[in-house]
Design a protein around this motif. Structure first.
Motif, PDB file in Angstrom:
ATOM      1  N   PHE A  82     -37.033 -32.801 -58.595  1.00 46.72           N
ATOM      2  CA  PHE A  82     -37.099 -33.424 -59.606  1.00 46.72           C
ATOM      3  C   PHE A  82     -35.451 -33.771 -60.131  1.00 46.72           C
ATOM      4  CE2 PHE A  82     -40.066 -30.981 -61.835  1.00 46.72           C
ATOM      5  CZ  PHE A  82     -41.220 -31.959 -62.546  1.00 46.72           C
ATOM      6  N   ALA A  83     -35.164 -34.645 -60.307  1.00 49.50           N
ATOM      7  CA  ALA A  83     -33.776 -35.015 -60.251  1.00 49.50           C
ATOM      8  C   ALA A  83     -33.520 -36.269 -61.838  1.00 49.50           C
ATOM      9  CB  ALA A  83     -33.063 -36.153 -59.231  1.00 49.50           C
ATOM     10  N   LEU A  84     -32.129 -36.040 -61.945  1.00 52.11           N
ATOM     11  CA  LEU A  84     -31.613 -36.930 -63.306  1.00 52.11           C
ATOM     12  C   LEU A  84     -30.658 -38.265 -62.631  1.00 52.11           C
ATOM     13  CD1 LEU A  84     -30.048 -33.813 -66.093  1.00 52.11           C
ATOM     14  CD2 LEU A  84     -32.254 -35.288 -65.679  1.00 52.11           C
ATOM     15  N   GLU A  88     -25.717 -41.755 -67.870  1.00 49.04           N
ATOM     16  CA  GLU A  88     -25.377 -40.796 -68.655  1.00 49.04           C
ATOM     17  C   GLU A  88     -26.837 -39.665 -68.176  1.00 49.04           C
ATOM     18  OE1 GLU A  88     -26.340 -41.711 -72.975  1.00 49.04           O
ATOM     19  OE2 GLU A  88     -25.252 -43.656 -72.412  1.00 49.04           O
ATOM     20  N   LYS A  89     -27.160 -39.414 -67.245  1.00 48.07           N
ATOM     21  CA  LYS A  89     -27.664 -38.878 -66.370  1.00 48.07           C
ATOM     22  C   LYS A  89     -29.077 -38.015 -67.233  1.00 48.07           C
ATOM     23  CE  LYS A  89     -25.721 -38.437 -62.455  1.00 48.07           C
ATOM     24  NZ  LYS A  89     -25.981 -39.130 -61.732  1.00 48.07           N
ATOM     25  N   GLY A 133     -31.324 -31.446 -71.648  1.00 49.30           N
ATOM     26  CA  GLY A 133     -31.454 -30.421 -70.736  1.00 49.30           C
ATOM     27  C   GLY A 133     -31.607 -30.453 -69.357  1.00 49.30           C
ATOM     28  N   ASP A 134     -31.715 -29.389 -68.895  1.00 46.01           N
ATOM     29  CA  ASP A 134     -31.539 -28.599 -67.603  1.00 46.01           C
ATOM     30  C   ASP A 134     -32.839 -29.683 -66.730  1.00 46.01           C
ATOM     31  OD1 ASP A 134     -29.988 -27.653 -67.356  1.00 46.01           O
ATOM     32  OD2 ASP A 134     -30.836 -25.759 -68.150  1.00 46.01           O
TER      33      ASP A 134
END
Length: 161
Positions: A82-84, A88-89, A133-134
């Motif tokens: 996973f990645a953001l 704004e991520k 969140g994370d």
């Protein structure tokens, strides 16, 4: 008269669309993980059943005389993590590995001398456009054990975002 003389020069968006089985498989995965599929890229609401699972192949900064349309393709991808993404991520993506995607990108890039908005190609499938969140703390490949298959290549005029 050659077809290229009839086409406008325009920035292009190329994506592979996952087949119906994979769309359902990914939708169930996202629901099971609590990923919100009710928000579109532009922030508007949608029925989660309408969420569109795809992988971008090209988002060009260059302009091309290339016909828009949908074409058959045979692409298989494997989730890797996973990645953001996003300024704004807050866009949760599942990164994927796929020799087919890399080859498709290379073929179109070489043939049409394409330049991309994001030259560091990171193939992925968006799974939530409003994440907070994370990152999830598991490998999606441990859950998604079936191949992710795309059967259509869409070539479109690039929309402004």
């Amino acid at each position: 008269m050659r077809e290229s003389t009839l086409l406008d020069l325009e920035k292009k968006y190329l994506e592979v669309q996952y087949d119906a089985v994979t769309q359902g498989y990914l939708r169930e995965f996202c629901k099971d993980q609590g990923f919100d599929l009710s928000i579109k890229f532009d922030g508007s609401r949608q029925d989660p059943e309408d969420f569109d699972f795809h992988t971008t192949v090209w988002f060009t900064t260059s302009e091309h005389q290339l016909a828009n349309g949908t074409f058959a393709c045979d692409v298989t991808a494997t989730p890797t993590g996973f990645a953001l993404f996003g300024e704004e991520k807050n866009v949760l993506v599942m990164e994927v590995s796929s020799d087919d995607l890399v080859q498709l990108r290379k073929e179109y890039g070489d043939e049409y001398n394409m330049q991309d908005m994001w030259p560091d190609y990171r193939p992925h499938i968006t799974v939530c456009y409003n994440w907070s969140g994370d990152l999830p703390n598991f490998n999606p490949a441990d859950v998604l054990t079936e191949p992710l298959r795309a059967d259509r290549l869409n070539i479109k005029r690039q929309k402004k975002f």
